[in-house]
Design a protein around this motif. Structure first.
Motif, PDB file in Angstrom:
ATOM      1  N   THR A  68      -6.805   7.075   1.632  1.00  0.00           N
ATOM      2  CA  THR A  68      -7.120   5.895   0.828  1.00  0.00           C
ATOM      3  C   THR A  68      -5.878   5.336   0.158  1.00  0.00           C
ATOM      4  N   THR A  69      -5.017   6.227  -0.357  1.00  0.00           N
ATOM      5  CA  THR A  69      -3.799   5.782  -1.034  1.00  0.00           C
ATOM      6  C   THR A  69      -2.873   5.038  -0.084  1.00  0.00           C
ATOM      7  N   VAL A  70      -2.670   5.605   1.112  1.00  0.00           N
ATOM      8  CA  VAL A  70      -1.784   4.963   2.084  1.00  0.00           C
ATOM      9  C   VAL A  70      -2.368   3.642   2.553  1.00  0.00           C
ATOM     10  N   PHE A  71      -3.662   3.626   2.829  1.00  0.00           N
ATOM     11  CA  PHE A  71      -4.322   2.407   3.289  1.00  0.00           C
ATOM     12  C   PHE A  71      -4.172   1.282   2.264  1.00  0.00           C
ATOM     13  N   VAL A  72      -4.458   1.600   1.003  1.00  0.00           N
ATOM     14  CA  VAL A  72      -4.366   0.575  -0.041  1.00  0.00           C
ATOM     15  C   VAL A  72      -2.915   0.152  -0.253  1.00  0.00           C
ATOM     16  N   SER A  73      -1.976   1.108  -0.208  1.00  0.00           N
ATOM     17  CA  SER A  73      -0.564   0.763  -0.455  1.00  0.00           C
ATOM     18  C   SER A  73      -0.021  -0.154   0.631  1.00  0.00           C
TER      19      SER A  73
END
Length: 347
Positions: A68-73
């Protein structure tokens, strides 16, 4: 005889249009507007807000949180520049006359390619914004070879990216020079290669509504809305793929690959494609990969802005699958070879 063209206000884009020359259909009840992608996106956002509590519990796992963190970033990094590129693309399509490009670029395509590549120096943007701009340039009559040269050069040699590289590698100005030179060479080579071997039937630009007769303001807004919805969907697909790769690839593999000079170059080239980091931020990631040589990190910096997962997805949406199947492998190979050669000379 009435004119065969209709103003943009009179056309219902949600309904299939009759072919040119077909007799007009008899008047009937006006069809209701169908639910489009914009409405679906708005509904999803509302559902995310309403059910944010239960959804937060679903992402409690460490690997899912990383995804989720990578996707949003990736989206946060890319969306502002995508919007910038879409707006600039709409300006080019609506307000810039075709005659401007005939005056701005050399008439000979072989000279227009390096000129378009150097134009990337004055445009502070990333790879996401350059895709719709390149598509708009082709629509306005710019030679595809020059548009593709700009597509590759703009995200890699603009002042913001080069300044970020200097900050990420303090005391190593040769990294800045090597990145700028290698990226410019790749862009020109790919442009010239397209002049030699490229075919126009490989390019399939998405259909845009014919807005002739509409006001410039309405045409501008319609062009922006069309491109942002078309390119934005492929950006989401690319971001999801990059996030998945970040979760799957073990860090131990990178450490082992760094010990081999040849494999380290290939590994970071592939990693640049998989991570899909914005060109304004990739220098800091490359600097953190201290176990790798400077040459392999230069390859990472040259490949990333020119070919990665989100770019492959966006270019597929903008230019078609036949184009990407040829353009992506050639660009990747050229980036690796040129960056490796420049790294050996400069670093």
């Amino acid at each position: 005889m009435s004119s065969s063209r209709m103003s943009a206000e009179e056309i219902d884009w949600t309904s299939p249009q009759p072919p040119p020359g077909a007799p007009p259909e008899p008047p009937g009840p006006r069809r209701e507007r169908r639910i489009g992608s914009l409405e679906v996106l708005a509904a999803l956002l509302i559902l995310l807000v309403v059910f944010r509590g239960p959804l937060a519990g679903l992402v409690s796992g460490a690997r899912l949180q990383t995804w989720t963190t990578v996707f949003v970033s990736v989206l946060v990094q890319a969306v502002p520049f995508l919007v910038f590129g879409v707006v600039l693309s709409a300006i080019i399509a609506v307000y810039v006359p075709r005659s401007f490009w005939a005056r701005a670029l050399p008439k000979k395509p072989v000279l227009a390619v390096p000129a378009a590549s150097m134009a990337g120096v004055v445009l502070p943007g990333c790879e996401c914004g350059s895709v719709p701009i390149a598509g708009s340039l082709i629509r306005r009559g710019v030679a595809p070879a020059a548009a593709f040269a700009f597509l590759l050069a703009a995200p890699a040699i603009n002042p913001i990216v080069l300044t970020a590289t200097a900050v990420a590698f303090p005391g190593r100005p040769e990294m800045v020079v090597a990145r700028g030179v290698a990226s410019l060479i790749v862009a020109v080579l790919i442009g010239w290669l397209w002049l030699r071997l490229g075919k126009t039937e490989w390019i399939k630009l998405p259909h845009q509504p014919d807005l002739e007769g509409a006001s410039k303001a309405k045409a501008f807004w319609s062009a922006c809305l069309h491109d942002i919805m078309h390119a934005g969907g492929f950006l989401v697909v690319g971001a999801a793929a990059a996030a998945t790769i970040n979760v799957i690839v073990p860090e131990e593999w990178l450490q082992r690959l760094a010990e081999n000079p040849v494999l380290s170059i290939i590994a970071l080239a592939v990693l640049a494609v998989l991570l899909s980091i914005c060109s304004e931020a990739d220098a800091f990631v490359a600097a953190s990969l201290s176990q790798f040589s400077l040459t392999s990190r230069l390859v990472f910096l040259v490949v990333g802005p020119m070919i990665d997962l989100k770019l492959i997805a966006m270019q597929t949406g903008m230019f078609g699958r036949r184009f990407v199947l040829r353009f992506a492998p050639v660009t990747f190979l050229t980036c690796v070879l040129v960056a490796t050669g420049i790294g050996v000379v400069f670093l």
